[in-house]
Design a protein around this motif. Structure first.
Motif, PDB file in Angstrom:
ATOM      1  N   UNK A 244       0.852  -1.184   0.000  1.00 29.51           N
ATOM      2  CA  UNK A 244       0.000   0.000   0.000  1.00 29.51           C
ATOM      3  C   UNK A 244       0.890   1.238   0.000  1.00 29.51           C
ATOM      4  N   UNK A 245       0.630   2.163  -0.930  1.00 22.64           N
ATOM      5  CA  UNK A 245       1.450   3.372  -1.054  1.00 22.64           C
ATOM      6  C   UNK A 245       0.630   4.611  -0.701  1.00 22.64           C
ATOM      7  N   UNK A 246       1.264   5.614  -0.082  1.00 23.03           N
ATOM      8  CA  UNK A 246       0.645   6.905   0.233  1.00 23.03           C
ATOM      9  C   UNK A 246       1.513   8.008  -0.358  1.00 23.03           C
ATOM     10  N   UNK A 247       0.863   9.002  -0.967  1.00 26.64           N
ATOM     11  CA  UNK A 247       1.629  10.099  -1.562  1.00 26.64           C
ATOM     12  C   UNK A 247       0.814  11.390  -1.506  1.00 26.64           C
ATOM     13  N   UNK A 248       1.478  12.574  -1.422  1.00 27.74           N
ATOM     14  CA  UNK A 248       0.748  13.859  -1.386  1.00 27.74           C
ATOM     15  C   UNK A 248       0.210  14.213  -2.757  1.00 27.74           C
ATOM     16  N   UNK A 249      -1.025  14.798  -2.798  1.00 34.78           N
ATOM     17  CA  UNK A 249      -1.615  15.226  -4.060  1.00 34.78           C
ATOM     18  C   UNK A 249      -1.082  16.595  -4.459  1.00 34.78           C
ATOM     19  N   UNK A 250      -0.965  16.864  -5.754  1.00 39.98           N
ATOM     20  CA  UNK A 250      -0.508  18.195  -6.205  1.00 39.98           C
ATOM     21  C   UNK A 250      -1.429  19.294  -5.673  1.00 39.98           C
ATOM     22  N   UNK A 251      -0.818  20.350  -5.151  1.00 38.62           N
ATOM     23  CA  UNK A 251      -1.586  21.495  -4.675  1.00 38.62           C
ATOM     24  C   UNK A 251      -2.186  21.332  -3.305  1.00 38.62           C
ATOM     25  N   UNK A 252      -1.866  20.295  -2.608  1.00 32.78           N
ATOM     26  CA  UNK A 252      -2.383  20.074  -1.254  1.00 32.78           C
ATOM     27  C   UNK A 252      -1.230  20.151  -0.279  1.00 32.78           C
ATOM     28  N   UNK A 253      -1.550  20.453   0.995  1.00 31.96           N
ATOM     29  CA  UNK A 253      -0.482  20.482   2.006  1.00 31.96           C
ATOM     30  C   UNK A 253       0.254  19.133   2.027  1.00 31.96           C
ATOM     31  N   UNK A 254       1.518  19.205   2.399  1.00 33.27           N
ATOM     32  CA  UNK A 254       2.338  17.983   2.385  1.00 33.27           C
ATOM     33  C   UNK A 254       1.768  16.926   3.306  1.00 33.27           C
ATOM     34  N   UNK A 255       1.115  17.367   4.393  1.00 32.74           N
ATOM     35  CA  UNK A 255       0.588  16.399   5.349  1.00 32.74           C
ATOM     36  C   UNK A 255      -0.648  15.695   4.837  1.00 32.74           C
TER      37      UNK A 255
END
Length: 267
Positions: A244-255
């Protein structure tokens, strides 16, 4: 010791075909007992079936004793899973073995755990000059990674010379065999395509006189070989099938993250 012999044996699988690799060892059964002087090895990869398959072999040692008659029983040593434990020499037998003659010719080779003069009879040494191989111990040579260590095996090859024609001749013959044996084993690592020491070759570390008596001279060659000792894993782990991978979406806060779907791992 002289020339080796060669021939073929019939090997038989117990069920499905078995690949018998080159340099698989067997020992002749003579007078109901395994005879170490008749040690032999296969000389090619052969697929053995339940109906019996001819396998080419040759003796490891030389001499006339290794000329085995047709029908002689051979026992695979160690035993091979999926193969009947014994084979038989095919006609016309194992032939070509000849006895070495002359000064410095070796009559016997034995494996034993002692080189004391009082213990020589226990090795079965009765023909001279003879060579007695003794394993003297192991030392850790190098840690080569997780679960693997290189071990340095230490050996002594004892040269035993006993002649009835005088002390000087006996000493000279023992020293000649000592020199010949040293040259043959030093820096060797492969025989008949079989690697028996790696990553380092055979190293001769010392030579000395072990003992001398009125009947025999015994000299020793100390040498070493290297082998790998692998950790035997007894733990059982479940199969790793997805991640399972988690990644930040473009234009959203890093958290801020989005959880992705499970990604199958190719097997």
């Amino acid at each position: 010791m002289g020339n080796t012999s060669s021939g073929s044996v019939t090997a038989t699988a117990t069920s499905s075909p078995v690949v018998l690799p080159k340099n698989t060892y067997g020992v002749g059964i003579l007078s109901g007992s395994m005879d170490p002087l008749t040690l032999l090895k296969t000389t090619a990869d052969v697929t053995v079936t339940t109906g019996g398959t001819s396998v080419p072999v040759r003796s490891v040692l030389g001499g006339q004793r290794v000329n085995l008659a047709p029908g002689t029983t051979i026992r695979w040593d160690p035993a091979i899973p999926g193969l009947q434990p014994e084979a038989n020499v095919l006609a016309p037998g194992m032939t070509g073995g000849t006895k070495a003659v002359g000064f410095g010719a070796v009559a016997q080779v034995r494996l034993y755990e002692s080189t004391g003069v009082e213990d020589l009879f226990k090795t079965g040494v009765g023909l001279f000059p003879a060579l007695v191989l003794v394993w003297s111990g192991s030392d850790e040579d190098e840690n080569v990674g997780r679960g693997a260590t290189l071990l340095r095996e230490r050996w002594v090859l004892a040269v035993v010379a006993s002649r009835a024609d005088g002390d000087e001749t006996r000493r000279a013959e023992a020293l000649q065999i000592l020199e010949d044996a040293s040259e043959l084993i030093h820096k060797q690592s492969v025989v008949d395509g079989e690697v028996f020491t790696a990553p380092q070759p055979v190293l001769v570390s010392a030579r000395s006189r072990i003992v001398s008596t009125s009947a025999a001279y015994i000299y020793g060659i100390q040498f070493s070989t290297v082998r790998s000792l692998e950790k035997r894993e007894s733990r059982v782990f479940p199969a790793f099938e997805q991640v399972e991978a988690k990644w930040p979406l473009p234009g959203t806060p890093e958290a801020s993250v989005v959880t992705g779907a499970g990604i199958p791992i190719p097997t």
